[in-house]
Design a protein around this motif. Structure first.
Motif, PDB file in Angstrom:
ATOM      1  N   GLY A  26      -2.124  -2.866  -4.239  1.00 14.35           N
ATOM      2  CA  GLY A  26      -1.585  -1.915  -3.276  1.00 14.35           C
ATOM      3  C   GLY A  26      -2.433  -0.658  -3.175  1.00 14.35           C
ATOM      4  O   GLY A  26      -2.645  -0.111  -2.088  1.00 14.35           O
ATOM      5  N   ALA A  27      -2.957  -0.202  -4.327  1.00 14.17           N
ATOM      6  CA  ALA A  27      -3.798   1.002  -4.319  1.00 14.17           C
ATOM      7  C   ALA A  27      -5.101   0.758  -3.554  1.00 14.17           C
ATOM      8  O   ALA A  27      -5.580   1.639  -2.820  1.00 14.17           O
ATOM      9  CB  ALA A  27      -4.086   1.432  -5.746  1.00 14.17           C
ATOM     10  N   THR A  28      -5.702  -0.409  -3.727  1.00 11.84           N
ATOM     11  CA  THR A  28      -6.940  -0.699  -2.998  1.00 11.84           C
ATOM     12  C   THR A  28      -6.690  -0.771  -1.495  1.00 11.84           C
ATOM     13  O   THR A  28      -7.505  -0.283  -0.696  1.00 11.84           O
ATOM     14  CB  THR A  28      -7.559  -2.024  -3.477  1.00 11.84           C
ATOM     15  OG1 THR A  28      -6.632  -3.098  -3.266  1.00 11.84           O
ATOM     16  CG2 THR A  28      -7.917  -1.958  -4.948  1.00 11.84           C
ATOM     17  N   LYS A  29      -5.578  -1.366  -1.093  1.00 17.97           N
ATOM     18  CA  LYS A  29      -5.262  -1.416   0.326  1.00 17.97           C
ATOM     19  C   LYS A  29      -4.974  -0.020   0.871  1.00 17.97           C
ATOM     20  O   LYS A  29      -5.302   0.295   2.027  1.00 17.97           O
ATOM     21  CB  LYS A  29      -4.073  -2.348   0.578  1.00 17.97           C
ATOM     22  CG  LYS A  29      -4.333  -3.815   0.282  1.00 17.97           C
ATOM     23  CD  LYS A  29      -5.404  -4.385   1.194  1.00 17.97           C
ATOM     24  CE  LYS A  29      -4.927  -4.534   2.618  1.00 17.97           C
ATOM     25  NZ  LYS A  29      -5.967  -5.161   3.484  1.00 17.97           N
ATOM     26  N   ARG A  30      -4.371   0.840   0.046  1.00 17.89           N
ATOM     27  CA  ARG A  30      -4.104   2.218   0.472  1.00 17.89           C
ATOM     28  C   ARG A  30      -5.417   2.977   0.688  1.00 17.89           C
ATOM     29  O   ARG A  30      -5.539   3.742   1.657  1.00 17.89           O
ATOM     30  CB  ARG A  30      -3.241   2.934  -0.558  1.00 17.89           C
ATOM     31  CG  ARG A  30      -2.893   4.358  -0.204  1.00 17.89           C
ATOM     32  CD  ARG A  30      -2.107   4.446   1.080  1.00 17.89           C
ATOM     33  NE  ARG A  30      -1.683   5.800   1.366  1.00 17.89           N
ATOM     34  CZ  ARG A  30      -1.415   6.266   2.570  1.00 17.89           C
ATOM     35  NH1 ARG A  30      -1.541   5.459   3.617  1.00 17.89           N
ATOM     36  NH2 ARG A  30      -1.017   7.495   2.747  1.00 17.89           N
ATOM     37  N   GLY A  41       1.793  -4.846 -12.062  1.00 11.62           N
ATOM     38  CA  GLY A  41       1.520  -4.282 -10.747  1.00 11.62           C
ATOM     39  C   GLY A  41       2.560  -4.586  -9.696  1.00 11.62           C
ATOM     40  O   GLY A  41       2.375  -4.259  -8.524  1.00 11.62           O
ATOM     41  N   GLU A  42       3.698  -5.212 -10.087  1.00  8.44           N
ATOM     42  CA  GLU A  42       4.706  -5.630  -9.122  1.00  8.44           C
ATOM     43  C   GLU A  42       5.879  -4.652  -9.122  1.00  8.44           C
ATOM     44  O   GLU A  42       6.356  -4.238 -10.180  1.00  8.44           O
ATOM     45  CB  GLU A  42       5.202  -7.039  -9.456  1.00  8.44           C
ATOM     46  CG  GLU A  42       6.099  -7.651  -8.405  1.00  8.44           C
ATOM     47  CD  GLU A  42       6.405  -9.103  -8.711  1.00  8.44           C
ATOM     48  OE1 GLU A  42       6.274  -9.937  -7.811  1.00  8.44           O
ATOM     49  OE2 GLU A  42       6.776  -9.403  -9.861  1.00  8.44           O
ATOM     50  N   LYS A  43       6.346  -4.315  -7.922  1.00  8.36           N
ATOM     51  CA  LYS A  43       7.489  -3.419  -7.777  1.00  8.36           C
ATOM     52  C   LYS A  43       8.755  -4.231  -7.537  1.00  8.36           C
ATOM     53  O   LYS A  43       8.702  -5.343  -7.002  1.00  8.36           O
ATOM     54  CB  LYS A  43       7.279  -2.462  -6.597  1.00  8.36           C
ATOM     55  CG  LYS A  43       6.166  -1.460  -6.803  1.00  8.36           C
ATOM     56  CD  LYS A  43       6.260  -0.316  -5.799  1.00  8.36           C
ATOM     57  CE  LYS A  43       6.054  -0.752  -4.386  1.00  8.36           C
ATOM     58  NZ  LYS A  43       6.008   0.391  -3.443  1.00  8.36           N
ATOM     59  N   GLU A  95       8.471  -0.869   0.040  1.00 11.42           N
ATOM     60  CA  GLU A  95       8.766   0.134   1.058  1.00 11.42           C
ATOM     61  C   GLU A  95       7.774  -0.015   2.203  1.00 11.42           C
ATOM     62  O   GLU A  95       6.690  -0.566   2.028  1.00 11.42           O
ATOM     63  CB  GLU A  95       8.653   1.544   0.462  1.00 11.42           C
ATOM     64  CG  GLU A  95       9.518   1.760  -0.773  1.00 11.42           C
ATOM     65  CD  GLU A  95       9.042   2.941  -1.599  1.00 11.42           C
ATOM     66  OE1 GLU A  95       9.594   4.038  -1.406  1.00 11.42           O
ATOM     67  OE2 GLU A  95       8.106   2.758  -2.393  1.00 11.42           O
ATOM     68  N   LEU A  96       8.162   0.504   3.362  1.00  9.16           N
ATOM     69  CA  LEU A  96       7.281   0.444   4.525  1.00  9.16           C
ATOM     70  C   LEU A  96       6.654   1.796   4.846  1.00  9.16           C
ATOM     71  O   LEU A  96       5.687   1.859   5.609  1.00  9.16           O
ATOM     72  CB  LEU A  96       8.056  -0.062   5.746  1.00  9.16           C
ATOM     73  CG  LEU A  96       8.538  -1.515   5.665  1.00  9.16           C
ATOM     74  CD1 LEU A  96       9.412  -1.851   6.863  1.00  9.16           C
ATOM     75  CD2 LEU A  96       7.360  -2.472   5.580  1.00  9.16           C
ATOM     76  N   PHE A  97       7.187   2.879   4.253  1.00 10.36           N
ATOM     77  CA  PHE A  97       6.658   4.222   4.518  1.00 10.36           C
ATOM     78  C   PHE A  97       6.435   4.946   3.201  1.00 10.36           C
ATOM     79  O   PHE A  97       7.276   4.936   2.306  1.00 10.36           O
ATOM     80  CB  PHE A  97       7.617   5.023   5.405  1.00 10.36           C
ATOM     81  CG  PHE A  97       7.782   4.446   6.786  1.00 10.36           C
ATOM     82  CD1 PHE A  97       6.934   4.824   7.810  1.00 10.36           C
ATOM     83  CD2 PHE A  97       8.768   3.511   7.045  1.00 10.36           C
ATOM     84  CE1 PHE A  97       7.064   4.283   9.072  1.00 10.36           C
ATOM     85  CE2 PHE A  97       8.910   2.962   8.293  1.00 10.36           C
ATOM     86  CZ  PHE A  97       8.058   3.349   9.322  1.00 10.36           C
ATOM     87  N   ASP A  98       5.281   5.598   3.104  1.00  7.59           N
ATOM     88  CA  ASP A  98       4.935   6.392   1.930  1.00  7.59           C
ATOM     89  C   ASP A  98       5.756   7.677   1.917  1.00  7.59           C
ATOM     90  O   ASP A  98       6.174   8.182   2.960  1.00  7.59           O
ATOM     91  CB  ASP A  98       3.428   6.707   1.955  1.00  7.59           C
ATOM     92  CG  ASP A  98       2.941   7.176   0.603  1.00  7.59           C
ATOM     93  OD1 ASP A  98       3.118   8.368   0.308  1.00  7.59           O
ATOM     94  OD2 ASP A  98       2.386   6.356  -0.151  1.00  7.59           O
ATOM     95  N   THR A  99       5.977   8.229   0.714  1.00  6.88           N
ATOM     96  CA  THR A  99       6.736   9.475   0.596  1.00  6.88           C
ATOM     97  C   THR A  99       6.036  10.635   1.295  1.00  6.88           C
ATOM     98  O   THR A  99       6.677  11.611   1.686  1.00  6.88           O
ATOM     99  CB  THR A  99       6.945   9.820  -0.883  1.00  6.88           C
ATOM    100  OG1 THR A  99       5.675   9.815  -1.556  1.00  6.88           O
ATOM    101  CG2 THR A  99       7.861   8.813  -1.550  1.00  6.88           C
ATOM    102  N   SER A 100       4.720  10.534   1.475  1.00 10.78           N
ATOM    103  CA  SER A 100       3.963  11.612   2.110  1.00 10.78           C
ATOM    104  C   SER A 100       3.826  11.415   3.615  1.00 10.78           C
ATOM    105  O   SER A 100       3.167  12.215   4.278  1.00 10.78           O
ATOM    106  CB  SER A 100       2.566  11.713   1.483  1.00 10.78           C
ATOM    107  OG  SER A 100       1.839  10.514   1.692  1.00 10.78           O
ATOM    108  N   ALA A 113       0.817  -1.209   0.000  1.00 11.30           N
ATOM    109  CA  ALA A 113       0.000   0.000   0.000  1.00 11.30           C
ATOM    110  C   ALA A 113       0.852   1.262   0.000  1.00 11.30           C
ATOM    111  O   ALA A 113       0.325   2.372  -0.139  1.00 11.30           O
ATOM    112  CB  ALA A 113      -0.922   0.005   1.222  1.00 11.30           C
ATOM    113  N   VAL A 114       2.164   1.118   0.153  1.00 10.65           N
ATOM    114  CA  VAL A 114       3.075   2.259   0.201  1.00 10.65           C
ATOM    115  C   VAL A 114       3.519   2.623  -1.212  1.00 10.65           C
ATOM    116  O   VAL A 114       4.067   1.780  -1.934  1.00 10.65           O
ATOM    117  CB  VAL A 114       4.299   1.924   1.078  1.00 10.65           C
ATOM    118  CG1 VAL A 114       5.277   3.084   1.090  1.00 10.65           C
ATOM    119  CG2 VAL A 114       3.853   1.583   2.488  1.00 10.65           C
ATOM    120  N   ASN A 115       3.257   3.881  -1.620  1.00 11.42           N
ATOM    121  CA  ASN A 115       3.598   4.320  -2.978  1.00 11.42           C
ATOM    122  C   ASN A 115       3.221   3.257  -4.007  1.00 11.42           C
ATOM    123  O   ASN A 115       4.062   2.777  -4.778  1.00 11.42           O
ATOM    124  CB  ASN A 115       5.096   4.633  -3.090  1.00 11.42           C
ATOM    125  CG  ASN A 115       5.531   5.725  -2.133  1.00 11.42           C
ATOM    126  OD1 ASN A 115       4.825   6.720  -1.939  1.00 11.42           O
ATOM    127  ND2 ASN A 115       6.691   5.553  -1.514  1.00 11.42           N
TER     128      ASN A 115
END
Length: 716
Positions: free
Chosen positions: A474-478, A607-609, A613-618, A466-468
């Motif tokens: 990931g977007a749905t979980k975000r 859809g795979e990175k 990451e564990l923290f979003d840029t924001s 869900a991070v970036n």
């Protein structure tokens, strides 16, 4: 003459066409059968045989001692047969009285030998004193008898121990021969640990049907190199592992596994990591002897009945970070006596949540899942393991808002753990409507039900994807995170409003459909292990750690009334390369990567990175009061905008417009990066608190606190 097949352990004859059995094996099998059928008679016969052999040994050592001291003037009594019989009988009576014949001498120690020698020396002197003083009065001749006993006692002890050593080696030979007949393939192993531990293993392994063969011992310091231990060579220290393996390979004894004594105080986590790195370079599996009292089976099914077996060191122990410590007091105060609901209870995370929650004795746990079989399985397991807890199985999908409402109205949960989700990246990418419906609208349904039926808290399980996010999953979980954050923040002005907590972590080892089970299935089918990219990395944790994180962080937050809107993130150390995990899985099966089993790179999936990451840029990373856990301060979207956006998502799902659905989902996630709503809400909450403190204290019955705005009642 053709050998006769022996009887089995239960007395039944073996088939006539069975292979020939050596005489020693037949005799050993007959002895075991007789011991089981008539244990008293067997013990009496065994004792009689041992006494007879010890008597002959003592007579022989007596005569040999006289022969050795033939030039010494000795009392004539020593040559009388009646004295020899008295001497031998007295010695045996003393040994019998002190319990020598009630202990097993197959594993004799130096202390046992000293005890035997002292007993024989004392009994010999007593017999001579009684004989010379009472039975046949004569000179004591203390000097001569001292010399005689000085020769006779060590000789007797040596012969007694030699006889028992011969019996022990014969026993080991028979057992080993029997094991060789039942176990075809032998797996060579190296031992690494304290020498006392290695000595015990050297005695046990050859007489067990484990299929293991110890080829050497490695000590922690290597000071005893070139010495032998129980017939096994001590080869050096762990730093010499490459040289040791090379030498064994040249001798045709290359091991497949390094078995570590994990209980040693001299082996910490950093040493395990260093040893694992050296072992991987030599294609060795880092293993340990399996605890025979645990019920879990080894990965490769190496445990059969009561046999010894080795099992791989758990991968989580090699990830290089400390384990989570349990703070039971917080969990007990939050969970004990509460009504709990777990969505996705039949899944890997949901099931483990149920198990760990039940340990703290809630008054009841509601198990909610849309899969009939998974729900049935977790209910049966939970009822069997925790009979003191009430369980209610609810077959329901979180997409079905009216049905979900009925469950909440009927059960009235106080704390909700939301683990239901579609988690597989390629699957959600290929089915966007289903992914958004479950992970976004389903999460909204659960959160709205928590508000509607006044539950105390909702704890949402999230993911590092869900991070970036670049993929739809990931977007749905975000978006699910954003909705719960918005609800948590909007309740800042109302201390009685529900808490909405989100817990985020990386990949779970061994969960259904995850990496490790996939590799194991490919290995079992004889296929190459598939990795998407040579450099792809992921964070890993065990399911037990994941659930501990969920429980500990949520319990601490509820008990301490932590700041609203934060996300709890486990300090997971450094990410691990997927290709290294693949190599470990191959080595754990006793095979060699790229030689016995190839690794195939298939390219990144939709859809795979490459790096998670564990923290979003924001987000701002904040140190947490909970050990091993960080907190992320988000920048969420205002609730009214999320409600409007979720309405549009619901309409696109109903219309089946997948392309527009994907676009809008990513657009809503991108909008959160520029949001300053959390900062505004915190300032408003602080101003509201200051205003309340400055106001005159009202009559209690007329006190009014600012409350959160009413929640939307729309239906997906």
């Amino acid at each position: 003459m053709r050998d006769i097949a022996p009887a089995s352990q239960d007395g039944t004859p073996i088939a006539p066409d069975a292979p020939r059995v050596p005489l020693l094996l037949r005799l050993e099998a007959m002895g075991r059968t007789f011991a089981m059928q008539s244990p008293t008679r067997f013990w009496a016969m065994r004792l009689a045989i041992v006494l007879m052999l010890d008597g002959l040994i003592m007579l022989g050592s007596f005569a040999l001692s006289r022969l050795i001291l033939s030039d010494l003037a000795m009392p004539q009594t020593l040559y009388d047969p009646w004295f020899m019989a008295l001497f031998v009988g007295g010695n045996m009576a003393v040994l019998f009285a002190i319990g020598t014949y009630r202990q097993s001498w197959r594993f004799v120690s130096i202390g046992d030998a000293l005890s035997l020698a002292i007993s024989l020396l004392v009994s010999g002197w007593l017999i001579w004193m009684i004989t010379a003083g009472l039975i046949a009065p004569q000179k004591m001749m203390r000097g001569v008898m001292t010399i005689f006993l000085t020769v006779d006692v060590p000789l007797t002890v040596a012969l007694l121990l030699a006889a028992r050593s011969v019996r022990r080696e014969l026993f080991k030979h028979v057992r080993s021969a029997r094991m060789r007949r039942t176990v075809q393939a032998r797996r060579r192993i190296l031992l690494l640990g304290e020498l006392d531990w290695a000595r015990v293993m050297a005695d046990l392994v050859p007489t067990d049907a484990s299929g293991l063969e110890i080829v050497g011992v490695i000590s922690f310091d290597g000071h005893d190199r070139r010495l032998n231990l129980g017939g096994l060579p001590i080869l050096g220290s762990p730093d010499m592992l490459p040289q040791i393996v090379a030498d064994l390979d040249r001798a045709g004894k290359r091991p497949v596994s390094l078995v570590v004594q994990e209980s040693s105080e001299r082996l910490d986590r950093q040493q395990i990591l260093r040893i694992a790195s050296l072992a991987e370079q030599e294609n060795l599996v880092v293993s340990r002897f399996r605890n025979p009292w645990t019920s879990a089976q080894p990965l490769n099914g190496a445990m059969h009945g009561d046999r010894m077996a080795i099992e791989k060191m758990p991968l989580a122990e090699l990830l290089g970070r400390p384990e989570i410590t349990v703070q039971h007091s917080y969990l007990e105060r939050v969970v004990t006596g509460a009504r709990i609901l777990v969505t996705g209870a039949g899944g890997t995370i949901g099931g483990e949540l149920v198990r760990q929650l039940a340990y703290y004795a809630p008054v009841e746990i509601v198990l909610l899942d849309h899969s009939e079989y998974n729900l049935y399985a977790i209910e049966m397991e939970a009822r069997e393991k925790f009979p003191h807890v009430r369980f209610h199985a609810e077959l329901c999908s979180i997409r079905q808002r009216p049905a979900l409402w009925q469950v909440f109205e009927r059960r009235r949960p106080e704390i909700v753990f939301h683990a239901a989700a579609l988690k597989h990246v390629p699957m959600v990418e290929a089915n966007p409507c289903a992914g958004v419906h479950t992970n976004v609208l389903g999460t909204r349904n659960v959160a709205d039900a928590v508000c509607e039926f006044e539950a105390r808290a909702m704890i949402q399980v999230s993911t590092d994807k869900a991070v970036n996010p670049v993929g739809l999953m990931g977007a749905t979980k975000r978006l699910g995170e954003l909705y719960c954050q918005a609800l948590d923040l909007i309740g800042s002005c109302d201390p009685d409003s529900p808490r909405f907590l989100t817990v985020r972590f990386g990949n779970v080892l061994g969960s259904s459909g995850s990496l490790i089970p996939l590799f194991q299935q490919q290995l079992a089918n004889g296929k190459p292990l598939t990795v998407t990219h040579p450099d792809i990395e992921r964070f890993f944790m065990t399911v037990q750690e994941a659930v501990l994180l969920i429980l500990q962080s949520s319990a601490r937050a509820l008990e301490t009334d932590s700041e609203r809107g934060t996300i709890f993130v486990l300090d997971m150390g450094e990410p691990v390369k997927i290709v290294e995990i693949a190599r470990r899985v191959i080595r754990m099966a006793g095979l060699r990567p790229e030689i016995d089993v190839p690794i195939k790179f298939i390219g990144l999936r939709p859809g795979e990175k490459l790096f998670e990451e564990l923290f979003d840029t924001s987000e701002d990373k904040i140190e947490s009061a909970i050990p091993g856990i960080f907190e992320a301060m988000p920048s969420p979207i205002p609730l009214e905008l999320l409600v409007e956006g979720f309405g549009q998502l619901a309409r696109l799902i109903a219309a089946g417009d997948a392309d527009e659905l994907v676009r809008l989902t990513h657009e809503m996630v991108a909008a959160s990066a520029s949001s300053r709503w959390a900062e505004i809400l915190r300032r408003l909450a602080a101003e509201s608190s200051d205003t309340l403190l400055m106001m005159p204290r009202p009559v209690e019955s007329q006190a009014v606190l600012p409350s959160a705005p009413p929640l939307p009642r729309d239906v997906a």
